[in-house]
Each structure stands twice: as structure tokens, then as C-alpha cells.
Design an enzyme around this catalytic site. Structure first.
Site, mmCIF file in Angstrom:
data_model
loop_
_atom_site.group_PDB
_atom_site.id
_atom_site.type_symbol
_atom_site.label_atom_id
_atom_site.label_comp_id
_atom_site.label_asym_id
_atom_site.label_seq_id
_atom_site.Cartn_x
_atom_site.Cartn_y
_atom_site.Cartn_z
ATOM 1 N N GLU A 296 0.830 -1.207 0.000
ATOM 2 C CA GLU A 296 0.000 0.000 0.000
ATOM 3 C C GLU A 296 0.865 1.257 0.000
ATOM 4 O O GLU A 296 1.777 1.392 0.818
ATOM 5 C CB GLU A 296 -0.913 -0.004 1.228
ATOM 6 C CG GLU A 296 -2.322 0.415 0.940
ATOM 7 C CD GLU A 296 -3.023 -0.549 -0.005
ATOM 8 O OE1 GLU A 296 -3.186 -0.189 -1.185
ATOM 9 O OE2 GLU A 296 -3.406 -1.644 0.427
ATOM 10 N N HIS A 297 0.570 2.154 -0.926
ATOM 11 C CA HIS A 297 1.277 3.428 -1.123
ATOM 12 C C HIS A 297 2.707 3.214 -1.616
ATOM 13 O O HIS A 297 3.491 4.166 -1.674
ATOM 14 C CB HIS A 297 1.265 4.284 0.147
ATOM 15 C CG HIS A 297 -0.078 4.900 0.441
ATOM 16 N ND1 HIS A 297 -0.379 6.207 0.151
ATOM 17 C CD2 HIS A 297 -1.202 4.377 0.966
ATOM 18 C CE1 HIS A 297 -1.631 6.458 0.513
ATOM 19 N NE2 HIS A 297 -2.150 5.354 1.006
ATOM 20 N N THR A 298 3.044 2.005 -1.968
ATOM 21 C CA THR A 298 4.361 1.735 -2.537
ATOM 22 C C THR A 298 4.412 2.037 -4.025
ATOM 23 O O THR A 298 5.496 2.235 -4.584
ATOM 24 C CB THR A 298 4.746 0.261 -2.315
ATOM 25 O OG1 THR A 298 3.647 -0.567 -2.708
ATOM 26 C CG2 THR A 298 5.065 -0.006 -0.851
ATOM 27 N N GLY B 211 -15.785 4.227 -3.348
ATOM 28 C CA GLY B 211 -15.247 4.721 -2.085
ATOM 29 C C GLY B 211 -14.822 3.650 -1.117
ATOM 30 O O GLY B 211 -14.515 3.932 0.032
ATOM 31 N N GLY C 180 -12.191 1.537 -1.538
ATOM 32 C CA GLY C 180 -10.803 1.116 -1.687
ATOM 33 C C GLY C 180 -10.641 -0.054 -2.628
ATOM 34 O O GLY C 180 -9.612 -0.728 -2.615
ATOM 35 N N SER D 229 -10.998 0.336 -5.982
ATOM 36 C CA SER D 229 -10.615 0.944 -7.248
ATOM 37 C C SER D 229 -11.729 0.965 -8.282
ATOM 38 O O SER D 229 -11.571 0.539 -9.423
ATOM 39 C CB SER D 229 -9.370 0.271 -7.831
ATOM 40 O OG SER D 229 -8.740 1.155 -8.726
ATOM 41 N N SER E 172 -12.570 3.607 -9.615
ATOM 42 C CA SER E 172 -12.105 4.568 -10.625
ATOM 43 C C SER E 172 -11.300 3.873 -11.717
ATOM 44 O O SER E 172 -11.509 4.114 -12.914
ATOM 45 C CB SER E 172 -11.259 5.669 -9.969
ATOM 46 O OG SER E 172 -10.153 5.119 -9.280
ATOM 47 N N GLU F 239 -6.333 9.686 -14.335
ATOM 48 C CA GLU F 239 -6.559 9.869 -12.898
ATOM 49 C C GLU F 239 -5.686 10.979 -12.333
ATOM 50 O O GLU F 239 -6.127 11.790 -11.510
ATOM 51 C CB GLU F 239 -6.299 8.559 -12.156
ATOM 52 C CG GLU F 239 -6.625 8.631 -10.693
ATOM 53 C CD GLU F 239 -7.568 7.534 -10.237
ATOM 54 O OE1 GLU F 239 -7.896 7.533 -9.038
ATOM 55 O OE2 GLU F 239 -7.992 6.707 -11.041
ATOM 56 N N ASP G 197 -3.491 0.331 -9.689
ATOM 57 C CA ASP G 197 -4.894 -0.017 -9.887
ATOM 58 C C ASP G 197 -5.205 -0.324 -11.346
ATOM 59 O O ASP G 197 -5.894 -1.290 -11.665
ATOM 60 C CB ASP G 197 -5.791 1.125 -9.404
ATOM 61 C CG ASP G 197 -5.657 1.373 -7.914
ATOM 62 O OD1 ASP G 197 -5.058 0.526 -7.227
ATOM 63 O OD2 ASP G 197 -6.155 2.412 -7.439
#
Length: 388
Positions: free
Chosen positions: A35-37, A128, A130, A132, A134, A166, A178
Site C-alpha cells: 500500500e502506497h508503494t 469509495g 478502496g 478501485s 475509478s 486519474e 490499480d
């Protein structure tokens, strides 16, 4: 035909009397770990899920791109000639996702595109959460336009198109994980992605064979990547990399953390420590899946959540409760998934414990005065495709 595909076709019929060129769909994703990597050029291990977004498309005789969706009453249309200005103004709300894809794909295509389209979108990917939603929109629309505009882009190029949409049209500073997961998904496998090189490997999961399932616990606490918390974390990572003299945190190893502690302030250090240790957890998870199987990865998932909760500080009380309760109910491992500040947690649980775990989570949320969560299982599924 799926419900989303049928709904997209029905909606398209209200936009135009032309026959559809076809329907395309793309999945949401669960990030198993990492995550966030992604925007730190690190490693991630997501898998595509069965929840999908469908796009039905009809060609037009002019240069207008018109988009409608089942989740908004608004129908938005923009001429291709005006796309640059409209995208720059960032005033499109939800339509920034499909129109951003049209804008980015035109720029990436080897030949200019001048044919207008009507696009109708329907989705069963929770928004919303988590998961994805989008990227599912972006990948479905990118796949559709790639075909009807004969752009000839491969799946990785289409993932880049989605990321550009995005980042630059929506304004969310996300990485490419994603979109790659949505484009490249395979049943019963996760996509191991090196976000620096975009090299991928399909990693067999074997959950069903091991008697395991992935339970999603959607807290219904909505989040948005374009908001401040996500941006602040990314800025901290960039500041940490700069202070450590590297181009990205990908170049910092676990053995470098002692030095990093002496160079960085406490908050920045903890942000950096999460990224560095999370990269290692992804590598360890891949190694465990390959050599020992899925029952060996539980502790890595749980350690990932602790790192996001304590070091990166992107969890919320509902996510922490979901994780703790699932573990108490028999999960081998559990963690929040997605960008944080809400959304969903996932738990790797023996199949015969799913019902009990779901009930335990619902009771725990009620006892804490939280809104009742939405729980459901997901399986690793196929990526973006043309359906008809």
C-alpha cells in the site's frame, strides 16, 4: 450478460438510437499487499475481482464524446476539439474519469482520432471502498476506445492512459497499480508489479484449493484520493527520499532505516519506514506464495495493517475494528486495503469461518455505534475484456 452490461446497454439506448459497437468491462481490484508503494516506484501485489464496470459504446457522426452513467443523472458531452481546455479546467466531476481517458488515449494513440462516441457506463464495483472503482471505469473505457478508435495500444499502454487520466484529469496523485491490476488480472492469480519498470508476473494464489476465501469488509466510510491526506503522505515520501539522497524510496532498504532515523524528523521517518518495510513485505509474500502457499502469508498481511495504522497513519477506527474482529474470528491475516482514510479491510479466512466472522464484525460495529458494514467475499478474476 452481466447486470452491469445490461444496464449499460439500456442506458446507451437512451443516449442514441445507433446500434452499439460493443460492450467492454473491467474489474475493480483488491490489493493483497503493498500500500502506497506504487507511487514510490516499489512493489505491489493486487488482484482483479469479480465486481466489474461495463461500458457500452456507439459511434457518432460528429466529434462529440458524450458520457452517461447509471450512478449520475448528468449526461456530459464535450467535443474532441475542446477536450484539452475542459480537462485543464477540472470541472467535470465523475465525467473526468471517462473523458480523461478519451483525452489521454488520443494523446497516446499513434494516429489522430476524430470520431465522436456515446459512452454509457454501469458498475457494481463499490464506490469509495478502496476497491478501485475509478480504475475499473478507466480500464473499461480505455479498452472500448482503443478498439473503436483502432488505437492499437497494448494493455500496459492502456494502464498508463488510465493513470494519466486519474492524475491529470481527476487530480488524484495515484500510482499505476490499480490500472495495471484491472487490465492484467487473471483468475486465481495476483499481479506482482514492479512499479519502477512495470515488469509483471502472475502469481498463483491457490486460495480455494487451500480452503480459504478473502472477505471484504467495506466500512462504508467513504474516501477520496484527490483529498488532502493522500497528497500529504505522498509529499512526505518525496521529502524523505530527497533528504536521503535517492530518487525514490524504492532505493531505500530495510538496512538503511537506522541511518534514516538520524536524518529525518519523526513523522517523515515513520512514513518512510512504512514504505520500506511494505516493499519487503510484498517480496516476502510473493516468496511465501511460491514456496509455501497461501496459509503462510497471514502474518504479513496483519503486519502491513499495523504499519499503515501506526507509521503511515491512514487507518480509521472502523478499519482497525474490522481487522481486529476478523483476526479474533479466525482470520489468518487481515489488513485495510486501498488508499486509506476509510474504505475496506480484507481478511484471509478459512471458508468455514466466513459466516461467523461476518457476524462478529457486524456485532462489533453495532456495539461501537458504527454504521453497519457491508461484507462480501471476492475471488481473483479476469482483467479488462470485450464482452460483446
Amino acid at each position: 450478460m452481466t447486470d452491469s452490461t445490461a444496464a449499460a446497454l439500456t442506458l446507451l439506448g437512451t443516449l442514441t438510437d445507433r446500434a452499439p459497437e460493443g460492450t467492454w468491462s473491467a474489474p475493480g481490484r483488491v490489493n493483497l499487499i503493498g500500500e502506497h508503494t506504487d507511487y514510490n516506484e516499489g512493489f505491489v501485489l493486487p488482484f482483479a475481482i469479480g465486481h466489474r464496470t461495463a461500458a457500452a459504446v456507439a459511434l457518432r457522426d460528429d466529434d462529440v464524446v458524450r458520457v452517461g452513467s447509471t450512478f449520475s443523472d448528468d449526461v456530459v458531452e464535450v467535443s474532441l476539439a475542446d477536450l484539452d481546455g475542459v480537462i485543464a479546467a477540472r470541472s467535470l466531476d465523475w465525467a473526468a474519469y471517462p473523458l480523461g481517458v478519451a483525452w489521454a488515449l488520443r494523446a497516446a494513440a499513434p494516429e489522430g482520432v476524430a470520431r465522436g462516441v456515446d459512452i454509457a457506463i454501469s458498475s457494481d464495483v463499490p464506490i469509495g471502498a478502496g476497491l478501485s472503482s475509478s480504475a475499473a471505469i478507466e480500464s473499461a473505457v480505455a479498452s472500448a476506445l482503443n478498439d473503436v478508435w483502432a488505437a492499437g495500444l497494448d494493455r500496459v499502454a492502456l494502464a498508463r492512459v488510465g493513470r494519466i487520466a486519474e492524475n491529470d484529469a481527476v487530480g488524484a496523485p495515484t500510482g499505476i497499480m490499480d490500472q495495471m491490476a484491472s487490465m492484467l488480472g487473471r483468475p486465481d492469480a495476483a499481479t506482482f508489479l514492479d512499479c519502477r519498470t512495470l515488469e509483471t508476473a502472475s502469481i498463483d494464489l491457490g486460495f480455494a484449493a487451500a480452503g480459504l476465501e478473502v472477505l471484504v469488509i467495506d466500512t462504508l466510510v467513504s474516501h477520496a484520493h484527490a483529498s488532502g491526506g493522500y497528497r500529504e503522505r505522498r509529499a512526505s515520501c518525496e521529502a524523505g527520499a530527497a533528504a536521503l539522497g535517492v530518487s525514490s524510496l524504492r532505493d531505500v532498504s530495510v538496512t538503511d532505516l537506522d541511518r534514516a532515523r538520524t536524518v529525518l524528523d519523526d513523522e517523515t521517518f515513520r512514513r518512510v519506514r512504512h514504505i520500506v518495510t511494505e516493499n519487503q513485505r510484498v517480496l516476502d509474500t510473493v516468496a511465501a506464495l511460491r514456496s509455501e502457499g497461501p496459509r503462510a502469508i497471514g502474518d504479513l498481511l496483519t503486519a502491513s495493517h499495523a504499519s499503515m495504522r501506526d507509521d503511515f497513519e491512514i487507518s480509521v477506527a472502523e478499519l482497525d475494528l474490522a481487522v481486529e474482529t476478523a483476526l479474533s474470528a479466525g482470520a489468518l491475516g487481515a489488513r485495510m486495503t486501498g488508499g486509506g482514510f476509510g474504505g475496506a479491510a480484507i481478511a484471509l479466512i478459512p471458508k468455514d469461518r466466513i459466516a461467523d466472522a461476518s457476524t462478529a464484525v457486524e456485532r462489533a460495529f453495532a456495539a461501537s455505534g458504527f454504521r453497519a458494514p457491508h461484507t462480501f467475499t471476492v475471488t481473483a478474476s479476469a482483467g479488462a475484456r470485450r464482452d460483446a
